[in-house]
Design an enzyme around this catalytic site. Structure first.
Site, PDB file in Angstrom:
ATOM      1  N   ARG A 130       0.749  -1.132  -0.061  1.00 28.90           N
ATOM      2  CA  ARG A 130      -0.129  -0.064  -0.107  1.00 28.90           C
ATOM      3  C   ARG A 130       0.842   1.202  -0.062  1.00 28.90           C
ATOM      4  NH1 ARG A 130      -4.213   1.534   4.824  1.00 28.90           N
ATOM      5  NH2 ARG A 130      -2.094   1.965   5.936  1.00 28.90           N
ATOM      6  N   THR A 166      -1.081   7.613  -0.955  1.00 27.80           N
ATOM      7  CA  THR A 166      -2.474   7.517  -1.709  1.00 27.80           C
ATOM      8  C   THR A 166      -3.187   6.316  -0.769  1.00 27.80           C
ATOM      9  OG1 THR A 166      -1.609   6.036  -3.324  1.00 27.80           O
ATOM     10  CG2 THR A 166      -1.646   8.092  -3.730  1.00 27.80           C
ATOM     11  N   ASP A 175      -1.026  -3.094  12.751  1.00 29.72           N
ATOM     12  CA  ASP A 175      -0.552  -3.541  11.541  1.00 29.72           C
ATOM     13  C   ASP A 175      -0.611  -5.209  11.819  1.00 29.72           C
ATOM     14  OD1 ASP A 175       1.289  -4.504   9.469  1.00 29.72           O
ATOM     15  OD2 ASP A 175       1.446  -2.473   8.978  1.00 29.72           O
ATOM     16  N   ASP A 197       2.945  -6.523  10.655  1.00 28.43           N
ATOM     17  CA  ASP A 197       4.001  -6.505  11.718  1.00 28.43           C
ATOM     18  C   ASP A 197       3.737  -7.486  13.055  1.00 28.43           C
ATOM     19  OD1 ASP A 197       5.519  -4.742  10.232  1.00 28.43           O
ATOM     20  OD2 ASP A 197       4.388  -2.988  11.020  1.00 28.43           O
TER      21      ASP A 197
END
Length: 214
Positions: free
Chosen positions: A109, A113, A205, A208
């Site tokens: 990603r 944006t 996340d 992670d």
């Protein structure tokens, strides 16, 4: 409130799922336990996502007598993780369907944006003949999921089911609008996205936390 087609979304809310999801969300949960919980929650979702697989009769011999048993018929399965976090759910699916083929779709990603970019793709040659379980722990903006679905459709996949652990309404709306036939399985529909496009309350996340790269 973001609206989406709820008829194509299944929330797997078994009490054990809710219990495990609560531990998964906790920021104090360590890498190993987080990874184990993602795998366990994938069990529950795979169970629900494969509930309608067709069966056929097969004659067998038990230690006592002959009998008619059931066996999954027709097309087989493929599990397709969206890299990298999706890898955390693969073994959970394979625990239940060890003969499933595994494809891989690599998406990252853009931090500005929030749009996905493909960097790797490898699918079974007969992907068009298989029911595809696309797995990714989080459905946030829906960009990576939409790109993955488009890629699979372009390669002939017809029966696609998307499995995630937590989903934002924004991601659900985008995916369901982009693909008229996909069905989504999730353990929770969360409140929405924050300014950084993270799910609230979410998990943080997932990649992670699965791989210990915090």
């Amino acid at each position: 409130m973001v609206e989406f087609d709820r008829s194509r979304v299944a929330v797997v809310d078994h009490p054990l799922v809710q219990h495990k999801l609560g531990i998964l969300r906790d920021k104090r949960t360590g890498t190993k336990q987080f990874r184990d919980l993602v795998r366990e929650l994938a069990h529950f979702e795979c169970y629900e996502a494969t509930r309608d697989l067709p069966l056929e009769d097969v004659e067998i011999e038990t230690p006592i007598s002959a009998t008619t048993a059931k066996r999954i018929a027709g097309r087989k399965l493929a599990v397709v993780p969206i890299l990298r976090a999706g890898l955390g759910m693969v073994d959970g699916v394979l625990d239940l369907v060890p003969a499933a083929r595994v494809g891989h779709l690599g998406m990252y990603r853009d931090e500005v944006t929030h749009e996905p970019h493909e960097y790797y793709a490898k699918l079974p040659r007969d992907i068009a003949e298989r029911t595809c379980l696309v797995v990714d722990p989080m459905l946030a903006t829906g960009g990576s999921a939409e790109a993955a679905l488009q890629y699979l459709r372009a390669h002939g996949a017809t029966d696609i089911r998307f499995l995630c652990i937590v989903a934002a309404p924004e991601g659900l709306a985008r995916v369901l609008e982009a693909d008229d036939e996909v069905r989504v399985y999730t353990c929770s529909i969360d409140e929405g996205l924050n300014g950084a496009a993270y799910i609230v309350p979410g998990l943080g996340d997932a990649g992670d936390r699965i791989f210990g790269t915090l």
